[in-house]
Design a protein around this motif. Structure first.
Motif, short mmCIF file in Angstrom:
data_model
loop_
_atom_site.label_atom_id
_atom_site.label_comp_id
_atom_site.label_asym_id
_atom_site.label_seq_id
_atom_site.Cartn_x
_atom_site.Cartn_y
_atom_site.Cartn_z
N ASP A 87 59.94 -71.07 45.38
CA ASP A 87 61.40 -71.16 45.47
C ASP A 87 62.14 -69.85 45.26
OD1 ASP A 87 61.46 -73.74 46.22
OD2 ASP A 87 62.42 -74.52 44.42
N ASP A 88 61.61 -68.96 44.46
CA ASP A 88 62.34 -67.72 44.15
C ASP A 88 62.10 -66.60 45.16
OD1 ASP A 88 63.44 -68.93 41.96
OD2 ASP A 88 61.89 -68.20 40.57
N LYS A 89 61.16 -66.81 46.06
CA LYS A 89 60.89 -65.76 47.07
C LYS A 89 62.12 -65.63 47.97
CE LYS A 89 55.85 -65.90 47.44
NZ LYS A 89 55.39 -66.91 46.50
N LYS A 90 62.38 -64.40 48.40
CA LYS A 90 63.58 -64.16 49.20
C LYS A 90 63.26 -63.63 50.58
CE LYS A 90 67.33 -63.23 45.95
NZ LYS A 90 68.34 -62.28 45.53
N THR A 91 64.09 -63.98 51.52
CA THR A 91 64.01 -63.37 52.84
C THR A 91 65.41 -63.32 53.44
OG1 THR A 91 62.74 -63.31 54.91
CG2 THR A 91 63.67 -65.44 54.29
N ARG A 146 63.70 -74.61 52.35
CA ARG A 146 63.00 -75.89 52.35
C ARG A 146 63.96 -77.08 52.23
NH1 ARG A 146 62.72 -78.30 47.42
NH2 ARG A 146 62.82 -77.01 45.57
N ARG A 147 65.25 -76.81 52.07
CA ARG A 147 66.23 -77.90 51.97
C ARG A 147 67.29 -77.84 53.06
NH1 ARG A 147 69.14 -77.10 46.59
NH2 ARG A 147 69.97 -79.16 47.03
N LYS A 157 63.22 -73.13 61.38
CA LYS A 157 62.71 -71.75 61.51
C LYS A 157 61.79 -71.38 60.35
CE LYS A 157 64.36 -68.87 64.06
NZ LYS A 157 63.82 -68.36 65.34
N ILE A 158 61.42 -72.37 59.52
CA ILE A 158 60.72 -72.02 58.27
C ILE A 158 59.37 -71.34 58.52
CG2 ILE A 158 59.54 -74.26 57.92
CD1 ILE A 158 60.43 -73.93 54.90
N ILE A 159 58.68 -71.75 59.57
CA ILE A 159 57.40 -71.09 59.85
C ILE A 159 57.67 -69.67 60.36
CG2 ILE A 159 55.37 -71.08 61.33
CD1 ILE A 159 55.31 -74.06 61.22
N ASP A 160 58.62 -69.56 61.28
CA ASP A 160 58.95 -68.24 61.84
C ASP A 160 59.29 -67.23 60.75
OD1 ASP A 160 58.92 -70.03 63.86
OD2 ASP A 160 60.84 -69.49 64.72
#
Lengths: 462, 85
Positions: free
Chosen positions: B6-10, B25-26, B35-38
């Motif tokens: 959860d704390d990872k950023k992009t 994820r929400r 786009k979560i995989i991308d």
């Protein structure tokens, strides 16, 4: 040697360029949910008819009304800079030019269409425009435009952005717009989401639903909706960037440009600079035209797990089936043209035709480029714009290796003074590039190799 | 464990600023953004994560075919008209 090329207000282009007319493989008409072509009256609840007509226009050149020119003159024509210091730092024989769209009051290219859309709405008798925004680039541009034209503006800002990006919210307020967090309790769509998930951080999808609902349900008929990217009329309004650049390159003594570069999200700033040059390419010019996107989340280029096979009706990024379990079957592929999700159809079709060649670049390289640009040219660019700068530097280094004096033009689409968090992470060493292990990439490619391929409509000339 | 990343950023291309994985994820009404995989495939094994925590029908919903903007707009107009009192 001049560093900048200016145009006078009289020299500013008086028409926008509509690439849709010249695309060798014409766009299919947009289809509605029932599979039938979208008719103008279907869009009338959200757009004024003068903009609907532009969206579907088959005129190559569309005159810019005097009322729009008078507002654009406040910051346009924007300067074309020769990046001498950047060239020197790279040691390239290439001549690098950039169109500086960061000089607009909101700091990006987006007011070019915000002003036009607000003006056409006002002409149609509309009093109020609603829209959605994420970090606020589009929302602040529309707030600015509405302020100058005396229109009310309401912006649904995604809740998480509303909480984390306060400054553009304040910009919108300063220009007189009402900016509220989405989901809100002001629409049925918002209330429904809040009932189900009171602590939701929101999404662009929800914010769009709220904005559209507000336009559609205003019984006075005085409210319409505005969109900041993707649609044809939005790209049309942005072509003033490239049209100005062509005149300015001539003033700088350039007879020909070799490479045109822009970052591409929804496609509007890239299209704005490049479409006039795409026209040249269609008519025989030898120009490399490059939309650039992040490697970490590519849309136009084929990342290891990205297979944007799609079509006009149901574009889908196909996912490697093994990676999500054998029971998950990707959505079906339909025949038609290729579309890249989130990307303007005109840009997608130009890619399919081979008129433009997308490129993806890692984020570290982009930030390194942005920092070099800031140190040499002095401007701190927006994170998105850094992709265009990184590609420009790649091409300038290539020109150096080849010993060629190429002319490179890129779009400095916006400044980054509101977006320093990314720079902070970069300097703190918190950004990393990741390379997928080759065997995983091979597995992924193998997983999709037998999937049906979309029918691609192209002439094959490029 | 679902919140492990959860704390990872992009950088979010949709919203235009940095976000944590928790948002991604929400994003889709409690389910992951399509786009979560991308956006995350480089940073950890997102495929494994999705397999671990989501059912097949949820995955199908998450990754349902995105529609062209114009089609989406027309659909939103129709939905809004139906909601009118």
């Amino acid at each position: 040697m001049p560093t900048k090329a200016f145009l006078t207000e009289d020299e500013m282009p008086r028409q926008w360029y509509n690439l849709a007319v010249d695309l060798p493989s014409p766009l299919q008409p947009p289809l509605g949910p029932d599979g039938n072509p979208v008719s103008p009256d279907m869009l009338a609840p959200v757009f004024p008819m003068n903009l609907v007509e532009q969206e579907m226009s088959q005129e190559r050149w569309i005159t810019i009304p005097e009322g729009i020119l008078e507002i654009l003159w406040r910051w346009r024509p924007t300067p074309l800079h020769r990046a001498y210091a950047l060239e020197k730092a790279i040691g390239t024989p290439a001549k690098i030019y950039y169109k500086n769209e960061s000089v607009s009051p909101p700091g990006s290219h987006k007011p070019n269409t915000a002003v036009a859309q607000a003006w056409y709405n006002k002409e149609f008798g509309i009093k109020r425009i609603v829209t959605e925004t994420g970090a606020g680039q589009w929302g602040s541009a529309l707030a600015f435009a509405c302020s100058l034209l005396g229109l009310e503006c309401k912006v649904y800002m995604v809740r998480i952005s509303f909480d984390q990006k306060p400054f553009r919210k304040i910009m919108m307020q300063t220009w007189g717009a009402t900016c509220i967090a989405s989901p809100s309790n002001q629409t049925q769509a918002g209330r429904s989401i809040l009932d189900q998930m009171p602590d939701t951080p929101g999404s662009l999808g929800i914010a769009i639903s709220e904005a559209v609902e507000e336009a559609v349900t205003d019984k006075s008929g005085n409210t319409r909706y505005a969109l900041g990217s993707v649609l044809n009329h939005v790209l049309l309004h942005q072509t003033i960037i490239g049209l100005e650049a062509k005149k300015q390159l001539e003033k700088m003594g350039e007879k020909k440009v070799d490479i045109v570069i822009g970052c591409a999200g929804g496609g509007s700033n890239f299209a704005g600079l490049s479409f006039p040059f795409v026209n040249d390419k269609i008519n025989g010019a030898d120009i490399e035209i490059i939309p650039v996107e992040p490697f970490s989340c590519p849309t136009m280029t084929k990342g290891p797990f990205i297979y944007d096979h799609g079509d006009t009706a149901k574009m889908t990024p196909l996912l490697p089936m093994y990676s999500l379990g054998h029971d998950f079957i990707p959505p079906p592929i339909h025949a038609g043209g290729l579309r890249y999700h989130g990307m303007a159809p005109l840009v997608s079709q130009a890619i399919v035709e081979g008129l433009i060649t997308p490129r993806a670049i890692h984020q570290l390289e982009c930030y390194e480029a942005a920092v070099l640009f800031a140190k040499t040219e002095g401007i701190i660019c927006a994170p998105e714009t850094s992709h265009a700068i990184a590609a420009t530097i790649q091409e300038a280094k290539k020109a150096k290796e080849e010993g060629k004096e190429k002319v490179i033009l890129f779009n400095m689409s916006g400044h980054g003074l509101m977006d320093m968090a990314g720079y902070q992470s970069f300097f703190a060493g918190q950004l990393h590039d990741y390379e997928l292990p080759e065997h995983e990439m091979g597995d992924a490619l193998k997983a999709v190799e037998n999937l049906p391929k979309p029918k691609i409509v192209k002439t094959g000339k490029w | 464990m679902m919140k492990f990343h959860d704390d990872k950023k992009t950088y979010c291309r949709k919203l235009g600023h940095h976000l944590t994985f928790e948002y991604c994820r929400r994003e889709k009404q409690g389910l992951p953004c399509k786009k979560i995989i991308d956006c995350w495939f480089e940073k950890f094994n997102i495929q494994y994560y999705l397999q671990e925590y989501y059912k097949v029908d949820e995955l199908a919903h998450i990754f349902e075919a995105p529609r062209p903007k114009m089609e989406t707009l027309v659909e939103l107009i129709r939905q809004a008209q139906q909601r009118m009192p």
